[in-house]
Design an enzyme around this catalytic site. Structure first.
Site, PDB file in Angstrom:
ATOM      1  N   THR A 252      14.364  22.421   5.367  1.00  0.00           N
ATOM      2  CA  THR A 252      13.833  21.072   5.248  1.00  0.00           C
ATOM      3  C   THR A 252      14.814  20.131   5.919  1.00  0.00           C
ATOM      4  O   THR A 252      16.010  20.442   6.048  1.00  0.00           O
ATOM      5  CB  THR A 252      13.649  20.654   3.780  1.00  0.00           C
ATOM      6  OG1 THR A 252      14.929  20.619   3.129  1.00  0.00           O
ATOM      7  CG2 THR A 252      12.727  21.619   3.038  1.00  0.00           C
TER       8      THR A 252
ATOM      9  N   SER B  90      16.654  36.940  15.582  1.00  0.00           N
ATOM     10  CA  SER B  90      16.405  38.321  15.143  1.00  0.00           C
ATOM     11  C   SER B  90      16.511  39.364  16.243  1.00  0.00           C
ATOM     12  O   SER B  90      16.478  40.562  15.951  1.00  0.00           O
ATOM     13  CB  SER B  90      15.040  38.428  14.468  1.00  0.00           C
ATOM     14  OG  SER B  90      15.097  37.883  13.170  1.00  0.00           O
TER      15      SER B  90
END
Length: 368
Positions: A149, A79
């Site tokens: 995941t 970010s």
């Protein structure tokens, strides 16, 4: 990606490696070494002030070989990309090619619509300071299963995802709030911001960052990789435990960063990030009016000591010092870069594991 985990044995066995020069950054060095002791495989940090540049490392860059981290490591800055994107849009505003008060609908007609989303009510400014109310596509349950995941990531790590596809995921959700009435960090805002840059300039947002910032400042370790899956050399391996901080450690170094798009796909090193934020806050990239706009902040829900401007965080440290910069987290990488108000003192740090430790103590050590 979890919170805290036991330090893996390979990192415990590796001695802390320091490339520090001089003794004026003892608290910073201790914070870096403490992060490794808390579970981070390896850390690299570089600070720059009026006395020159200083770097340090601790821990390992490769759990298999025990190779130490390098002060020259390139890493995914996630970010922190947002500050680059916001800088380009503010440069375009300074050139009178766009206004911060333009609506998203003006530049991207029909893109933000459905389920109560309305691009006519959202301005460019609200994208950049996260007051748009647009849902964060990263929070979508299907997206989480696909990329955050173990099974999903291993299957989809090399998939290419388009910016419009990411926005479409967010449009499946109602807005988090009415535009301008609250604050919520949303990566969708910056995917849209990258699309606006392309619409205004006729060139991909990456090309504008390369021309306006990377080339101008000669940031030789900084890149916008697009769909390239590898980290440029020199670099360390990047590690994740996904949702189980007590589970196995996975090497997640190679991935297609298109799922982060203009919200977080960039690569850099600590020295380049110092140079970038120093130039930005020192007034070398934006005229005074645009820099003032960038530093006009709103309350956030990150922490009581953090306010958010236009792609720029204002963090008040425990000693009262205010620093400007951004954090960044992506698979196997946690980073933070910050500089003082005048841009004369900067630091950038990276962890090559995403499940343990905080970068804030490094800033406290350097600036306090």
């Amino acid at each position: 990606m979890g919170a805290t985990a036991l330090l893996v044995s390979a990192a415990l066995a590796a001695p802390a490696a320091s490339a520090a020069q001089g003794g004026g950054h003892l608290a910073t060095r201790r914070a870096v070494e403490a992060a490794v002791a808390a579970g981070v495989p390896g850390v690299t940090a570089t600070a720059e002030d009026t006395h020159g540049a200083w770097s340090t490392t601790a821990g390992v860059g490769d759990l298999r070989t025990g190779r130490p981290r390098s002060t020259a490591d390139r890493y995914r800055i996630a970010s922190i990309t947002k500050t680059f994107v916001a800088t380009v849009l503010l440069q375009l505003e300074a050139e009178h090619r766009i206004s911060l008060d333009d609506t998203v609908e003006r530049w991207l007609p029909g893109v933000v619509h459905g389920n109560g989303n309305d691009g006519r009510r959202i301005t460019v400014r609200r994208l950049l300071n996260h007051t748009s109310g647009i849902h964060d596509y990263l929070a979508d349950a299907d997206f989480q299963r696909t990329y955050f995941t173990e099974a999903g990531f291993l299957e989809h790590r090399y998939d290419t995802v388009g910016a419009r596809d990411l926005v479409a995921i967010a449009m499946r959700h109602k807005p988090d709030f009415a535009p301008g009435t609250s604050w919520n960090y949303s990566n969708t805002n910056y995917v849209l911001a990258g699309m606006v840059i392309e619409k205004v300039t006729g060139r991909p947002y990456a090309a504008e960052i390369e021309r306006r910032i990377i080339g101008r400042l000669r940031l030789t370790a900084t890149s916008v990789p697009g769909t390239k899956v590898a980290l440029p050399w020199p670099s360390s391996r990047a590690y994740s435990k996904f949702t189980d901080p007590d589970g196995p450690t996975y090497d997640v170094t190679t991935l297609n960063p298109s799922f982060a798009s203009s919200a977080g796909e960039m690569i850099s090193d600590s020295a380049d990030l110092d140079r970038f934020y120093s130039a930005l806050l020192g007034g070398k990239l934006l005229p005074p009016r645009q820099l003032k706009e960038m530093k006009t902040t709103v309350d956030t829900r990150i922490a009581p000591n953090v306010r958010y401007g236009l792609g720029l965080m204002d963090t008040r440290l425990t000693c009262g010092v205010h620093v400007w910069g951004h954090t960044g987290g992506i698979h196997g990488s946690a980073s933070e870069a910050a500089t003082t108000q005048d841009g004369r003192h900067s630091v950038a740090v990276n962890f090559n594991g995403d499940w343990s430790g905080e970068t804030a103590p490094v800033l406290e050590g350097e600036f306090c």
